[in-house]
Write an enzyme that holds these catalytic residues in place. Structure first.
Site, mmCIF file in Angstrom:
data_model
loop_
_atom_site.group_PDB
_atom_site.id
_atom_site.type_symbol
_atom_site.label_atom_id
_atom_site.label_comp_id
_atom_site.label_asym_id
_atom_site.label_seq_id
_atom_site.Cartn_x
_atom_site.Cartn_y
_atom_site.Cartn_z
ATOM 1 N NE ARG A 116 -4.124 1.861 0.753
ATOM 2 C CZ ARG A 116 -5.069 2.212 -0.109
ATOM 3 N NH1 ARG A 116 -4.994 1.855 -1.389
ATOM 4 N NH2 ARG A 116 -6.121 2.910 0.295
ATOM 5 C CB THR A 394 -9.110 -0.783 -7.846
ATOM 6 O OG1 THR A 394 -9.036 0.425 -7.117
ATOM 7 C CG2 THR A 394 -8.475 -1.900 -7.056
ATOM 8 C CB SER A 465 -7.123 -0.190 1.153
ATOM 9 O OG SER A 465 -7.566 -0.846 -0.020
ATOM 10 C CB SER A 466 -12.506 -0.884 0.202
ATOM 11 O OG SER A 466 -12.925 0.221 0.951
HETATM 12 N N1 GLY Z 1 -8.301 3.112 -3.547
HETATM 13 C C1 GLY Z 1 -9.328 2.197 -3.271
HETATM 14 C C2 GLY Z 1 -9.054 1.372 -2.075
HETATM 15 O O1 GLY Z 1 -7.917 1.125 -1.751
HETATM 16 O O2 GLY Z 1 -9.963 0.955 -1.427
#
Ligand code: GLY
Length: 584
Positions: A116, A394, A465-466
């Site tokens: 990340r 994503t 994040s998701s």
């Molecule tokens: N940028 C979308 C996420 O990491 O959830």
């Protein structure tokens, strides 16, 4: 009646409201879901074939070629990650980050590589607020929006610690695609049109990803020679090729000249983290999913914990949809209240994942009435943004090899084409992942998600994040899955997990119509086909607000291995242009 209805007293708190609406005119082409079944093998306890499912056919092919050369799933993951960085620049890339969930068959171990992005060391909590405390929008576009990328370090870590082939082999196809070009497709064109403003604002971004300032025509050969050279540097020098030397200097200089705050030490100090994934069981199924700083695994398990309190009513019934939606609402409340980078904030992970907490959270579930998000937010002192939007981009890929090694990886530059900013001379498109931090308490990010102190900006911190790369295992079958889709990622994985738990295969998991609730906005968003007229009327009768989306969302990639027969099946979401291949 499903679930007893309890009420608990909760503290009242302040209420902040903020509205932010983003209108998207995009949708993915509705192709037929492509599914392939490898012929049943033998009950060796190993997969009878290998498989790759990814969001782009050229990336899937790059992965399969590596598996055919004798590489393992981790080598293939390096090849797919790098190829996606070239052919899906709107989704992921060397200027972005991601999570790679790995299963190593030899020692039966699961681990998550956390690549990340991190906040630059000069970042401050209020850096995106103006003098009056209002958000400036700089968390979305331009160099100030970019976190320090993690993908280059993760590729090298994955290759050196888990792969069997050299980067020379695994990066070869991505280098070729960047140098010689690839034909632009419909998805690229739609996302370039959507991102036009950000790309035109960045002279280098526009020059690389547009054709004379316009969306390139279908079939236009997109060449990225500078990106090819960056991949060659990584191939030859490892992570130092990106985070040190001449390239690091160019990245930092480009960012700073355009108003950003990166420093050489941001790049030099970037480290991939290995984290213990979230693991839990739901009825007979084990779940292994992303750990913090992704909220994915925790929110997924919390929802499943709530739904395991009693038998789930039959599919299509209003009771079932109502219960699932109420579980979604409550898990997203916890996301906003508690979750952030575990290296910076103390998150009560065990407690939040406990069954006791699930029954507390669900204690005020009313089978006859929708819960009010505003009431929940007020009761927990969160205030509330009661309108917002959910976005996309994503990417995700899923891989299994013949040894039983697996990779589920979800990668991102955040919004399509990220920040749009490319530091001159580098060819590296930077993310706008800083927007995943809480810019201001209660103020929704691009995906409509809210949060508090746990996800506030701090130097070196990872933004929440998701992304939810996930493994499911019901003893008979193992699934490797995930999807892009911003805040909706986690509920998409939930619906797919329930499908799997009830016997569904790859096709059903990727094609099933989707619905989503994330606390705010207080409405159920649903794809056309998810709810019939009667179910819509019944949900409205319970007090739910419904929003039929004008487009379908997500781009799920699933691989399933049946333990007894060895059979491997894979499917790529019909909403995207991806592909799957299953090989001997
Ligand atoms: N940028 C979308 C996420 O990491 O959830």
């Amino acid at each position: 009646m499903w679930f007893r209805h309890y009420r608990t007293g909760r503290q009242a708190g302040s209420n902040r409201s903020r509205m932010r609406i983003l209108v998207f005119a995009l949708f993915a082409p509705a192709l037929v879901a492509c599914t392939f079944q490898h012929a049943p093998g033998f009950a060796s306890g190993l997969p009878a074939g290998h498989a790759v499912a990814s969001a782009h056919p050229l990336a899937t092919r790059a992965g399969i070629e590596i598996l055919e050369q004798g590489g393992n799933a981790f080598d293939a993951a390096v090849a797919v990650t790098a190829a996606l960085a070239v052919v899906e620049p709107y989704s992921s890339g060397l200027g972005g980050g991601g999570f790679w969930l790995l299963h190593t068959a030899s020692d039966d171990r699961d681990v998550m590589l956390d690549g990340r992005e991190t906040a630059p060391l000069a970042a401050t909590r209020d850096m995106y607020l103006d003098g009056t405390g209002q958000p400036t929008g700089q968390s979305v576009a331009g160099p100030l929006a970019a976190g320090i990328p993690g993908v280059p370090a993760a590729i090298v870590h994955l290759s050196r610690n888990y792969g069997t082939l050299p980067l020379d082999a695994t990066l070869q196809e991505a280098i070729r695609l960047a140098r010689d070009g690839f034909p632009v497709d419909t998805r690229y064109r739609k996302l370039a049109a959507f991102s036009m403003g950000r790309l035109r604002d960045s002279p280098r971004g526009g020059a690389i990803f547009l054709d004379h300032g316009e969306v390139p025509g279908e079939g236009f050969l997109l060449r990225q020679p500078q990106l090819a050279r960056v991949l060659e540097r990584i191939r030859d020098q490892g992570a130092d090729g990106f985070y040190g030397g001449e390239l690091a200097r160019q990245l930092v200089e480009g960012v700073r000249r355009a108003g950003g705050i990166w420093q050489l030490q941001d790049l030099a100090r970037y480290r991939v983290r290995e984290r213990q994934p979230v693991s839990a069981t739901y009825r007979n199924m084990s779940i292994t999913s992303a750990a913090l700083p992704s909220s994915g695994g925790m929110v997924l398990v919390q929802m499943l914990n709530m739904l395991s309190l009693q038998d789930l009513p039959p599919p299509g019934s209003v009771q079932r949809t109502h219960a699932i939606v109420e579980a979604m609402r409550r898990a997203y409340l916890d996301r906003a209240r508690h979750l952030g980078d575990p290296d910076f904030v103390k998150v009560p992970v065990r407690e939040l994942l406990s069954r006791r907490h699930a029954s507390d959270l669900f204690a005020d579930f009313d089978p006859g009435m929708a819960t009010s998000s505003r009431r929940l937010l007020d009761e927990y002192g969160m205030g509330g943004a009661l309108d917002s939007a959910a976005g996309r981009d994503t990417t995700h890929f899923s891989i299994i090899d013949r040894e039983g090694n697996r990779v589920a990886a979800t990668l991102s530059v955040n919004f399509p084409f990220g920040s749009g900013f490319v530091p001159p001379g580098t060819g590296v498109l930077l993310n706008n992942e800083m927007d995943d931090f809480v810019i201001k308490p209660g103020y929704p990010n691009l995906y409509g998600l809210i949060g508090g102190q746990a996800n506030a900006i701090e130097p070196g911190k990872r933004m929440l994040s998701s992304m939810s790369p996930t493994f499911l295992d019901d003893g008979r079958r193992v699934a490797v899955l995930g999807t892009p889709g911003g805040s909706r990622i986690i509920t998409m994985v939930l619906l797919a997990a329930l499908e799997f738990a009830e016997g569904g295969g790859v096709q059903a998991m990727v094609t099933r119509p989707r619905y989503h609730h994330q606390l705010v906005p207080d409405r159920i968003q649903f794809e056309s086909g998810a709810f019939g007229p009667q179910l819509q009327a019944e949900l409205t009768g319970l007090g739910h607000t419904l929003e039929r989306l004008g487009r379908r969302y997500g781009n799920m990639q699933v691989v399933i291995w049946e333990r007894e027969t060895g059979r491997v099946t894979a499917a790529s979401d019909p909403r995207g242009i991806g592909s799957m291949e299953v090989g001997e």
